[in-house]
Design a protein around this motif. Structure first.
Motif, PDB file in Angstrom:
ATOM      1  N   GLY A 125     -29.556 -27.952 -43.411  1.00  0.00           N
ATOM      2  CA  GLY A 125     -29.726 -26.909 -42.402  1.00  0.00           C
ATOM      3  C   GLY A 125     -28.493 -26.598 -41.585  1.00  0.00           C
ATOM      4  N   VAL A 126     -27.337 -27.160 -41.977  1.00  0.00           N
ATOM      5  CA  VAL A 126     -26.104 -26.937 -41.219  1.00  0.00           C
ATOM      6  C   VAL A 126     -25.023 -26.454 -42.177  1.00  0.00           C
ATOM      7  N   LYS A 127     -24.397 -25.326 -41.836  1.00  0.00           N
ATOM      8  CA  LYS A 127     -23.281 -24.820 -42.635  1.00  0.00           C
ATOM      9  C   LYS A 127     -22.059 -25.706 -42.392  1.00  0.00           C
ATOM     10  N   SER A 128     -21.147 -25.701 -43.336  1.00  0.00           N
ATOM     11  CA  SER A 128     -19.971 -26.575 -43.228  1.00  0.00           C
ATOM     12  C   SER A 128     -19.140 -26.274 -41.978  1.00  0.00           C
ATOM     13  N   GLU A 129     -19.053 -24.994 -41.598  1.00  0.00           N
ATOM     14  CA  GLU A 129     -18.298 -24.634 -40.392  1.00  0.00           C
ATOM     15  C   GLU A 129     -18.957 -25.229 -39.146  1.00  0.00           C
ATOM     16  N   GLN A 130     -20.292 -25.174 -39.119  1.00  0.00           N
ATOM     17  CA  GLN A 130     -21.023 -25.726 -37.971  1.00  0.00           C
ATOM     18  C   GLN A 130     -20.900 -27.246 -37.947  1.00  0.00           C
ATOM     19  N   LEU A 131     -20.856 -27.879 -39.107  1.00  0.00           N
ATOM     20  CA  LEU A 131     -20.690 -29.334 -39.168  1.00  0.00           C
ATOM     21  C   LEU A 131     -19.336 -29.734 -38.586  1.00  0.00           C
ATOM     22  N   THR A 132     -18.329 -28.918 -38.837  1.00  0.00           N
ATOM     23  CA  THR A 132     -17.012 -29.167 -38.251  1.00  0.00           C
ATOM     24  C   THR A 132     -17.079 -29.071 -36.730  1.00  0.00           C
ATOM     25  N   VAL A 133     -17.789 -28.083 -36.229  1.00  0.00           N
ATOM     26  CA  VAL A 133     -17.967 -27.926 -34.778  1.00  0.00           C
ATOM     27  C   VAL A 133     -18.703 -29.139 -34.204  1.00  0.00           C
ATOM     28  N   LEU A 134     -19.732 -29.611 -34.891  1.00  0.00           N
ATOM     29  CA  LEU A 134     -20.482 -30.781 -34.422  1.00  0.00           C
ATOM     30  C   LEU A 134     -19.589 -32.023 -34.364  1.00  0.00           C
ATOM     31  N   HIS A 135     -18.756 -32.206 -35.367  1.00  0.00           N
ATOM     32  CA  HIS A 135     -17.813 -33.332 -35.333  1.00  0.00           C
ATOM     33  C   HIS A 135     -16.883 -33.195 -34.129  1.00  0.00           C
ATOM     34  N   GLY A 136     -16.416 -31.978 -33.879  1.00  0.00           N
ATOM     35  CA  GLY A 136     -15.555 -31.743 -32.727  1.00  0.00           C
ATOM     36  C   GLY A 136     -16.248 -32.057 -31.414  1.00  0.00           C
ATOM     37  N   GLU A 137     -17.520 -31.741 -31.319  1.00  0.00           N
ATOM     38  CA  GLU A 137     -18.270 -32.047 -30.097  1.00  0.00           C
ATOM     39  C   GLU A 137     -18.411 -33.554 -29.920  1.00  0.00           C
ATOM     40  N   LEU A 138     -18.660 -34.283 -31.000  1.00  0.00           N
ATOM     41  CA  LEU A 138     -18.746 -35.746 -30.896  1.00  0.00           C
ATOM     42  C   LEU A 138     -17.422 -36.335 -30.427  1.00  0.00           C
ATOM     43  N   ILE A 139     -16.328 -35.765 -30.911  1.00  0.00           N
ATOM     44  CA  ILE A 139     -15.009 -36.218 -30.462  1.00  0.00           C
ATOM     45  C   ILE A 139     -14.816 -35.879 -28.981  1.00  0.00           C
ATOM     46  N   ALA A 140     -15.214 -34.672 -28.585  1.00  0.00           N
ATOM     47  CA  ALA A 140     -15.068 -34.248 -27.189  1.00  0.00           C
ATOM     48  C   ALA A 140     -15.876 -35.131 -26.243  1.00  0.00           C
ATOM     49  N   PHE A 141     -17.050 -35.572 -26.684  1.00  0.00           N
ATOM     50  CA  PHE A 141     -17.881 -36.470 -25.872  1.00  0.00           C
ATOM     51  C   PHE A 141     -17.349 -37.907 -25.902  1.00  0.00           C
ATOM     52  N   ASP A 142     -16.336 -38.179 -26.724  1.00  0.00           N
ATOM     53  CA  ASP A 142     -15.792 -39.525 -26.930  1.00  0.00           C
ATOM     54  C   ASP A 142     -16.831 -40.445 -27.564  1.00  0.00           C
ATOM     55  N   TRP A 143     -17.584 -39.885 -28.520  1.00  0.00           N
ATOM     56  CA  TRP A 143     -18.600 -40.678 -29.207  1.00  0.00           C
ATOM     57  C   TRP A 143     -18.165 -41.086 -30.597  1.00  0.00           C
ATOM     58  N   ILE A 144     -17.203 -40.361 -31.164  1.00  0.00           N
ATOM     59  CA  ILE A 144     -16.546 -40.798 -32.381  1.00  0.00           C
ATOM     60  C   ILE A 144     -15.055 -40.582 -32.172  1.00  0.00           C
ATOM     61  N   GLU A 145     -14.271 -41.313 -32.945  1.00  0.00           N
ATOM     62  CA  GLU A 145     -12.835 -41.084 -32.929  1.00  0.00           C
ATOM     63  C   GLU A 145     -12.380 -40.797 -34.343  1.00  0.00           C
ATOM     64  N   GLN A 146     -11.314 -40.029 -34.431  1.00  0.00           N
ATOM     65  CA  GLN A 146     -10.809 -39.564 -35.716  1.00  0.00           C
ATOM     66  C   GLN A 146      -9.597 -40.385 -36.125  1.00  0.00           C
ATOM     67  N   ASN A 147      -9.552 -40.729 -37.386  1.00  0.00           N
ATOM     68  CA  ASN A 147      -8.431 -41.483 -37.956  1.00  0.00           C
ATOM     69  C   ASN A 147      -7.364 -40.495 -38.417  1.00  0.00           C
TER      70      ASN A 147
END
Length: 126
Positions: free
Chosen positions: A41-63
């Protein structure tokens, strides 16, 4: 603190993505995980936005610089859950926080008493 218009508990897709990384990192959150490339139910572009939001909330970090693109299109060793992310996941699911070992309080240095100068200390010794 950020004031986001939609809280994570109100966005089912964001919560599902957080849950994905929280489950992967529950044993050892220091291990880098592959990026979730598809979500129902999520387009790839929206999934990228969701990952960005998790990073913005400091809930995941990117390698950054350490992730590898595999032949099947997966980004390997790309993200990992943060302590804040695990805490938010537990809060949203009403799970008890595990007790973490606490470090002893640092030793405090003794301070000079007010009103006494070094000269007074020297004259007291004479």
């Amino acid at each position: 603190m950020f004031d986001f218009p939609v809280r994570p508990g109100q966005d089912a897709h964001l919560l599902a993505l957080l849950s994905h990384y929280a489950r992967l990192g529950s044993e050892d959150r220091t291990v880098w995980q592959d990026r979730l490339m598809r979500m129902d139910g999520v387009k790839s572009e929206q999934l990228t936005v969701l990952h960005g939001e998790l990073i913005a909330f400091d809930w995941i970090e990117q390698n950054t610089g350490g992730a590898r693109l595999l032949s099947d299109g997966t980004l390997s060793a790309c993200y990992r859950i943060t302590r804040h992310g695990l805490g938010e996941f537990r809060r949203l699911h009403d799970l008890e926080e595990p007790s973490e070992p606490t470090e002893p309080a640092p030793q405090r240095l003794a301070r000079k008493k007010k009103g006494r100068s070094e000269a007074a200390d020297v004259t007291a010794l004479e």
